[in-house]
Design an enzyme around this catalytic site. Sequence first.
Site, PDB file in Angstrom:
ATOM      1  N   LYS A  77       0.800  -1.226   0.000  1.00 36.94           N
ATOM      2  CA  LYS A  77       0.000   0.000   0.000  1.00 36.94           C
ATOM      3  C   LYS A  77       0.834   1.277   0.000  1.00 36.94           C
ATOM      4  O   LYS A  77       0.376   2.317  -0.486  1.00 36.94           O
ATOM      5  CB  LYS A  77      -0.957   0.003   1.196  1.00 36.94           C
ATOM      6  N   ASP A 113      -9.916   2.625   1.868  1.00 36.63           N
ATOM      7  CA  ASP A 113      -9.888   2.071   3.220  1.00 36.63           C
ATOM      8  C   ASP A 113     -10.451   3.069   4.227  1.00 36.63           C
ATOM      9  O   ASP A 113     -11.190   2.690   5.153  1.00 36.63           O
ATOM     10  CB  ASP A 113      -8.452   1.723   3.633  1.00 36.63           C
TER      11      ASP A 113
END
Length: 280
Positions: A77, A113
């Site tokens: 990420k 997210d």
Amino acid sequence: MSVDHSLAVTGTAPRAFLFADPAAHSLSPRMHNAAFEWAGISGQYQAQQVPAADLPARVEGLRQPGILGANLSLPHKESVLPLLDALSDAARAIGAVNTIIHRDGQLIGDNTDAPGLMAALDDAGAPDRGPAAVLGAGGAARAAVWALRAAGREVLVVNRTQARAEALTRELGGRACAVAAVSWAEVTLLVNASSAGLGDPYATPLADFAFRQLPAEALVYDMVYKPAETRLMREAREAGRHAENGLGMLAHQARLAFQAWTGHDVPVRIFLDALAGVTS
């Protein structure tokens, strides 16, 4: 840089991927393929194990026609950022990307997210006042800290490596704390954003922790969803505290990614229904 042509699309069916290491545990294909079906799109979503050394070639391969983009999970990420052409405001601020969107040969990094977590916390009835403690200092923790601070929460970051927690809070705000330094009786939200407990029902990010010191209304939210009840959740529930796993966040962030790729706003229940009974 070499390009991974194994991603090439056959025919005109759109495709999307998950790049992670490991990837076998992922439930993302079940959700996204259910969303393709609901939306009437003959697309396909695949989870692929991608070691860190292979990430540049796999990301470059997303530029091929017919590929919608990809999701990213551990450990990619943060390392993916320099491989992309542009970042959303949220991804730039958080410093982590979980969704790559392919647009006419350009790759745009986004972070679903953060809003996915907030939607899941709302579904779980999380208290909206009081300090929140975030366990971890990786990409998922960065999204949690950014989202919670944007919502006006005081955020404490607890990580086994104190230096990483301090580096995160210098960038995003909040306060890095050792477990013993947290005033747990004031913490109304505890979020596990580490991988502790993933696939291991005996592992926990908080060993020998007295959950009864949390306020009675506190929520313990574990982003881990396999097993469905982690040790962290089990011990919190045994102490009479509300605990939820990460399936809600998983579904909400997936819905937002799918919408970014396709323009279709698929109800979150489609993603949740695809997960029914598969996490025990």
